[in-house]
Enzyme design. Structure first.
Site, mmCIF file in Angstrom:
data_model
loop_
_atom_site.group_PDB
_atom_site.id
_atom_site.type_symbol
_atom_site.label_atom_id
_atom_site.label_comp_id
_atom_site.label_asym_id
_atom_site.label_seq_id
_atom_site.Cartn_x
_atom_site.Cartn_y
_atom_site.Cartn_z
ATOM 1 N N LYS A 1 0.843 -1.198 0.000
ATOM 2 C CA LYS A 1 0.000 0.000 0.000
ATOM 3 C C LYS A 1 0.881 1.252 0.000
ATOM 4 O O LYS A 1 0.834 2.090 0.918
ATOM 5 C CB LYS A 1 -0.949 0.003 1.193
ATOM 6 C CG LYS A 1 -2.131 -0.927 0.994
ATOM 7 C CD LYS A 1 -3.205 -0.731 2.042
ATOM 8 C CE LYS A 1 -4.049 0.494 1.826
ATOM 9 N NZ LYS A 1 -4.945 0.390 0.660
ATOM 10 N N GLU B 1 -7.054 -6.177 -10.583
ATOM 11 C CA GLU B 1 -7.584 -5.498 -9.403
ATOM 12 C C GLU B 1 -8.385 -4.275 -9.830
ATOM 13 O O GLU B 1 -8.098 -3.649 -10.849
ATOM 14 C CB GLU B 1 -6.418 -5.085 -8.496
ATOM 15 C CG GLU B 1 -6.819 -4.614 -7.117
ATOM 16 C CD GLU B 1 -5.618 -4.461 -6.196
ATOM 17 O OE1 GLU B 1 -5.639 -3.564 -5.350
ATOM 18 O OE2 GLU B 1 -4.647 -5.252 -6.340
#
Length: 387
Positions: free
Chosen positions: A234, A270
């Site tokens: 992230k 994704e």
């Protein structure tokens, strides 16, 4: 108002407790100086447990809402994080040459707290976020808090902002831990100083459509991640490059963008803000975590719930043709929870999927939310109670 004697008694009890304890006492500071902690605890802004912030809880969106406190902890490069403290929520000061501003050296996490009917606060798998932050920090050449430090900081921040946790069934308190290179550096390199902070905001549904099925656009021009890059962590650098494709899709009426792999452009990977699953019969499939896909905590939880419910679950390469032929499609993430996909548009063709009651995604969503909110027994040992 909390009396000074009560504050002092609670402070002494708290200082005797270890920071890695699974439960936090009634205090709002983490300072080495008892006097400053006592002063911070007894400020008029500390609210009783039965107080709520003055908000329209029935109409929460997903946006930043300034709360009372945030948590800060710093360390120099090559050292370990030691001790942090709660501060009033507000702006932080960064030099113009801060590593995060010039070279994007930062990672972040996201998790949530829900309030039970009896007032207890339930935190969902925070240690998994701590582990993922450590992994991401290593990739970005940063020191990181220990798992205990991370979880303890999250707990303290939640307790200090308890009045901002929505009533049961009205939303959740979103928690954003952020680790960044705050020290100044001109030449390309690791920052000399790092800041770990945690802030929170009460939130409702992530998508403006609420719980309506998503309408995804399959993106073919832009990539989200590439092999050897940072798609599997992230990093803050992962998200701004996707804004162009996302804005373009939303301007055309779509909910979000679904990306394909950057090598062959034929395998789904994704959505810009969440992981994706497809359902065919009793089989549930999701793209394998291979360095370009974020290992979502909700993703992993849904896989475990699905297996427990008797579904066949596969983590593998999924060609776009399989998505088109799926019975159901749904997305998962901390912010979105479990969101069903009503349709995807690929090469000008719109494909619709099953949604609504009696779907696999609804079954899995109900179980996940039940565990998070304490309505279903937590046999997985995922819930951390904060009190």
């Amino acid at each position: 108002m909390i009396s000074r004697s009560v504050c002092f008694r609670n402070l002494l009890q708290s200082l005797r407790a270890t920071s890695s304890s699974s439960k936090i006492g009634c205090y709002y500071g983490f300072s080495s100086q008892a006097s400053s902690s006592l002063q911070q605890m007894c400020e008029p802004s500390i609210y009783r447990d039965d107080d709520y912030a003055d908000l329209d809880w029935d109409n929460l969106g997903f946006g930043i809402m300034p709360t009372d406190y945030m948590y800060l902890m710093k360390c120099s490069n090559g050292e370990d994080f030691e001790q942090g403290q709660l501060n009033r929520y507000g702006n932080i000061e960064l030099g113009p040459a801060a590593g995060v501003l010039n070279y994007g050296q930062a990672v972040y996490e996201g998790t949530k707290v829900h309030r039970k009917e009896d007032g207890r606060l339930l935190l969902f798998r925070p240690e998994q976020n701590a582990i993922r932050m450590k992994f991401g920090a290593e990739r970005m050449s940063m020191p990181s808090p220990s798992i205990d430090q991370f979880v303890d900081a999250v707990k303290q921040t939640v307790l200090a902002n308890k009045r901002w946790v929505p009533p049961p069934g009205k939303g959740s308190l979103y928690i954003r831990p952020l680790l960044m290179g705050s020290g100044q550096i001109l030449g390309l390199g690791a920052a000399p100083e790092y800041t770990f902070l945690v802030y929170v905001s009460p939130v409702g549904n992530y998508f403006k459509e609420g719980f309506a099925p998503l309408n995804l656009y399959v993106e073919k021009e832009f990539d989200r991640a590439s092999r050897g890059g940072t798609g599997g962590i992230k990093s803050i650098t992962n998200y701004a490059p996707g804004l162009k494709a996302l804005t373009k899709a939303k301007n055309r009426g779509f909910s979000d963008v679904l990306y394909l792999d950057s090598v062959n452009r034929k395998n789904i990977e994704e959505v810009s803000s969440c992981n994706i699953f497809i359902v065919k019969g009793n089989a549930i499939s999701t793209p394998a975590v291979n360095g370009t896909i974020l290992p979502g905590v909700t993703r992993r939880s849904i896989i475990e719930i699905a297996l427990d419910h008797g579904y066949q679950v596969e983590e593998r390469v999924i060609p776009i043709d399989e998505l088109i032929d799926a019975d159901e499609v749904f997305c998962t993430g901390t912010a979105v929870g479990v969101a069903s996909v009503g349709s995807t548009t690929y090469e000008g063709k719109r494909i619709k999927f099953k949604t609504g009651a009696q779907t696999v995604s609804q079954e899995l969503y109900s179980t996940l939310v039940g565990i998070k909110t304490g309505l279903i027994e937590d046999k997985m040992d995922w819930i951390v109670e904060i009190e």
